[in-house]
Every structure is written in C-alpha cells, then in structure tokens.
Design a protein around this motif. Structure first.
Motif, short mmCIF file in Angstrom:
data_model
loop_
_atom_site.label_atom_id
_atom_site.label_comp_id
_atom_site.label_asym_id
_atom_site.label_seq_id
_atom_site.Cartn_x
_atom_site.Cartn_y
_atom_site.Cartn_z
N GLY A 65 1.08 -0.91 -0.10
CA GLY A 65 -0.26 -0.21 -0.33
C GLY A 65 1.12 1.27 0.15
N ARG A 66 2.32 1.16 0.29
CA ARG A 66 3.10 2.40 0.12
C ARG A 66 3.22 2.92 -1.58
N ASP A 67 3.08 3.81 -1.55
CA ASP A 67 3.54 4.78 -3.35
C ASP A 67 5.32 4.80 -3.28
N VAL A 68 6.47 3.58 -3.81
CA VAL A 68 7.19 3.90 -4.03
C VAL A 68 8.11 4.29 -5.25
N THR A 69 7.02 4.78 -5.92
CA THR A 69 6.75 4.85 -7.77
C THR A 69 8.28 5.72 -8.03
N ARG A 70 8.42 6.95 -6.92
CA ARG A 70 9.42 8.46 -7.04
C ARG A 70 10.56 7.83 -5.71
N GLN A 71 10.63 6.15 -5.32
CA GLN A 71 11.70 6.29 -4.19
C GLN A 71 13.52 5.78 -4.58
N PRO A 72 14.00 6.27 -4.30
CA PRO A 72 15.11 5.70 -4.65
C PRO A 72 15.09 3.86 -4.51
N PRO A 73 16.64 3.18 -5.48
CA PRO A 73 16.03 1.76 -4.54
C PRO A 73 16.23 1.02 -3.47
N ASP A 74 17.46 2.05 -2.51
CA ASP A 74 17.97 1.56 -1.30
C ASP A 74 16.35 1.64 -0.29
N LYS A 75 15.39 2.23 -0.88
CA LYS A 75 14.05 3.35 0.39
C LYS A 75 13.18 1.33 0.14
N ASP A 94 32.88 -13.56 3.09
CA ASP A 94 31.95 -12.89 4.46
C ASP A 94 32.22 -11.29 3.77
N GLN A 95 32.79 -10.26 3.20
CA GLN A 95 32.70 -9.15 2.97
C GLN A 95 31.54 -8.99 1.81
N ASN A 96 31.31 -9.67 1.10
CA ASN A 96 30.07 -9.82 0.08
C ASN A 96 29.03 -9.37 0.80
N ILE A 97 28.89 -10.56 1.44
CA ILE A 97 27.50 -11.06 1.83
C ILE A 97 27.19 -9.46 2.80
N GLY A 98 28.25 -9.52 3.42
CA GLY A 98 27.87 -8.49 4.37
C GLY A 98 27.89 -6.75 3.65
N TYR A 99 27.85 -6.77 2.71
CA TYR A 99 27.79 -5.74 1.85
C TYR A 99 26.98 -4.44 2.20
N GLY A 100 25.88 -5.07 1.68
CA GLY A 100 24.46 -3.87 1.77
C GLY A 100 23.93 -3.68 4.07
N LEU A 101 24.96 -4.71 5.00
CA LEU A 101 24.36 -4.48 5.49
C LEU A 101 25.66 -3.71 6.15
N LYS A 102 26.87 -3.54 6.15
CA LYS A 102 27.58 -2.37 6.16
C LYS A 102 27.29 -0.89 6.14
N LEU A 103 26.57 -0.80 4.72
CA LEU A 103 25.93 0.33 4.47
C LEU A 103 25.13 0.60 4.85
N ARG A 105 24.61 -0.01 8.75
CA ARG A 105 25.73 0.58 9.82
C ARG A 105 25.03 -0.63 10.52
N MET A 106 25.40 -1.45 10.42
CA MET A 106 25.06 -2.16 11.60
C MET A 106 26.23 -2.83 12.46
N SER A 107 25.61 -3.06 13.28
CA SER A 107 26.78 -3.13 13.75
C SER A 107 28.01 -4.76 13.69
N THR A 108 29.26 -4.26 14.07
CA THR A 108 29.97 -5.62 13.96
C THR A 108 29.83 -7.27 14.29
N ALA A 109 29.32 -6.95 15.42
CA ALA A 109 28.59 -8.47 16.07
C ALA A 109 27.67 -8.79 14.97
N ALA A 110 26.21 -7.88 15.03
CA ALA A 110 25.01 -7.88 14.87
C ALA A 110 25.23 -8.80 13.18
N ALA A 111 26.67 -7.99 12.05
CA ALA A 111 26.44 -8.54 11.13
C ALA A 111 27.24 -9.36 11.12
#
Length: 359
Positions: A65-75, A94-103, A105-111
């Motif tokens: 139900g949320r209009d995302v037509t004009r929102q950027p991909p990461d939103k 590990d770094q490739n899988i965790g890349y989106g988590l780094k962007l 800003r997830m904590s190191t332990a949680a990532a």
C-alpha cells in the motif's frame, strides 16, 4: 483487495520508444512470480522499474500500500540479484554477503551473526574467506543470493540469475532457490527466458510480448490453456496447420482439407469464431501411426492429419519425426521409428489442440 506488490498502468519510455505499455500486475505476499519472454519483450525493464533503476513515465508501483514509484532503490525494501552476480572481486565471501549490512551501519557483531546465518542457510560455511575468483559458478550465485537476503528484503528480485551456470548446476540451483523462497516466505519476482525454469520455480507465470502482458496464470494454466496464438507457440506448441472451422453451439466442426480429415471437437476450451483458423499442438502430445488403416470419416475428439515421414532422429527417450503435410511440416515424437518416406497418420487429441482465428 490489492496485492502486496502492485504495478498499475506503468509505462516506461526510452526516448521516443515506449518499452512498457501500461503494465498492470498484482503480486501476493509470499508469491513467486516469473516474468517470462524472449529478448526485448520488456521483462528486464519491468524488473528494473520495480527495483527503482528505471523511472516510469506514467503509472505507480506500491509495496504493501506504500507508493514507492519515486523512491530510490535502497528505500523500497527490495533486493536484486543481478544476472552477472555483481560480486566485488577484491572482497571475501563474508565481506560480499555483509556489504549491504555495512551500508546500513549495522554493528560489527550483529553483521557477523547475520553473515554466518546466511552462509549456513546457503551451504557456504567453509568459504567465508575466499574471493569470488576462487569460487565455482554455483557458489558465486549463492553468495549473490546471500548478499540479497542478508538485508532481509520484503521483495526479492532475480534477473536471470541462473543463465551463467552450466546446465547440470542450473537444475540443482533452481530447486534450491525455489525451496529457499518457500521456506522463508519471501515475495519473489524472477526474470527468465527459460520456459522450463519458469514452470518449475514459479507459482504464477507472466508471459510478456512487446512491452505488454500476453497472459498471466499458474504454470498449468498457461501451458494447458494458452490464451493466444503467441502464448501457445511460446509454451511449446510450435506445430501449426491451417484449418477452416464452423462453430455450432458447443461444437467446433473442422472441414476436411487436403491434409486433414473432417472432425468434430468440443468448443469448451476454445474461443474461436467460424472461418479460417490455425491449430497448434506440441510434438509430444500426439500419436503417430501407419496410414494403412482407415481413419474415421468425421472423428469426434481428435484431428487426423495425413502425410509422410521426411526425417527421423533419436534425441533420447523418443524418436523424433519430421512429417510433411504437403508444403508444410510438423514434428512428431513417437516410441517407435517410422521409416523415411512412409505414409503416416497423425492423431491430435482435442485436449492437445489449440485453435485460434487466423489474423
């Protein structure tokens, strides 16, 4: 009630060319939908528009139900697995899988915990420190999938992710992705040009042609009840003959032609009108027999064709015959081999026959 993902009257233009021509599509939560079509039909453009990489000229895209037509991909709450996988070559698994988590800003332990969870899910536990160049195609595909799933997206978008794998690995991975999607209950939209891949993986298939939806339905529906000549051909009914039909109530009467007998068929699954028509059928859905017996004069429930064998081959399992019907030809699979030059009769059961008005 609307679907979880809603595409409404969406149009995309590249310059003066309209690539998507008013697409309407509703995807339920947890549904796996395959966008199927040949090159240039608009399926990848539609996927990239859903993802936010293409801006539609008109229409709307909504998620829950949320209009995302004009929102950027990461939103948008989506993740896209690219055809090329697009892994960072200098990064480990590990770094490739965790890349989106780094962007994010997830904590190191949680990532680290989330990356470990993805590796366990995808059978990559022993490969965390390897770089993409040291992985097989199937392993790289799993890393790309792990990177997409790590951010816990609401919708998973797949752009022909199996096309770079060899045939044997592709069969295994398609089942893995399908089972994983069902286990996680994630909503997925998958672009492919491979009919069998769409049939095996998807809950629903959307067949595209020329920037429009030609037909949408379950694999069984689009395979057994194609709604147009294009869809029938695309779903494997490549044999085609010209016929003349007369519709009378719930019956279709086929006139005798130079290479077909007269026949009476049920109109139950056909919406054809009286007049010139074409009939399509699959090579494996028909029977081939010697023409020494006499065919019924006006058989009910089947169409009989008469011709001769021009060619035969053995691709495995069945013998494949090219049968000439005058100047045209059909391909027929049979358990036994018929000699080249022999006269044969092809029996097409009415449930295997798709009839459309000739345009």
């Amino acid at each position: 009630m609307g679907g979880f993902l809603e595409i409404a009257e969406t149009r995309v233009r590249y310059g003066e060319v309209e690539v998507l021509k008013g697409i309407n599509l509703s995807v339920a939560k947890g549904e796996f939908v395959a966008l199927l079509g040949s090159s240039g039909c608009g399926k990848t453009t539609l996927l990239r528009t859903i993802a936010g990489f293409n801006a539609p000229a008109a229409g709307a895209i909504k998620v829950a139900g949320r209009d995302v037509t004009r929102q950027p991909p990461d939103k948008r709450g989506m993740a896209l697995v690219f055809q090329s996988y697009a892994l960072w070559p200098h990064m480990t698994v590990d770094q490739n899988i965790g890349y989106g988590l780094k962007l994010r800003r997830m904590s190191t332990a949680a990532a680290a915990a989330r990356v470990a969870e993805m590796k366990a899910l995808l059978g990559l536990e022993a490969l965390g420190q390897r770089k993409p160049a040291a992985l097989s195609g199937g392993q790289r595909q799993r890393v790309a999938l792990g990177r997409a799933l790590a951010i816990n997206p609401e919708i998973l978008l797949l752009d022909e992710p199996l096309s770079n794998l060899d045939a044997r690995i592709r069969l295994t991975v398609r089942h893995e992705i399908s089972a994983l999607q069902r286990r996680l209950g994630i909503t997925a939209v998958h672009v492919t040009h491979d009919r069998e891949e769409a049939m095996v993986m998807a809950d629903r298939i959307v067949i595209m042609n020329g920037g429009e939806i030609a037909q949408a339905g379950t694999p069984q529906e689009v395979y057994n009840r194609p709604g147009s000549d294009f869809v029938a051909a695309f779903m494997g009914a490549e044999n085609i003959i010209d016929i003349d039909v007369q519709v009378s109530g719930d019956r279709i009467e086929l006139a005798e032609g130079p290479h077909n007998s007269a026949a009476s068929l049920s109109a139950k699954h056909h919406t054809v009108r009286s007049g010139p028509a074409i009939a399509r059928f699959r090579s494996e859905a028909i029977n081939l027999e010697a023409a020494d017996g006499k065919a019924p004069t006006a058989p009910t429930g089947a169409l009989f064709l008469k011709g001769f064998v021009e060619q035969s081959s053995y691709p495995g399992g069945l013998w494949r015959h090219v049968v000439m019907l005058g100047a045209s030809k059909v391909i027929v699979d049979a358990q036994e081999r018929f000699e080249i030059g022999s006269s044969v009769r092809v029996r097409v059961p009415e449930e295997s026959l798709f009839i459309f008005a000739r345009t």
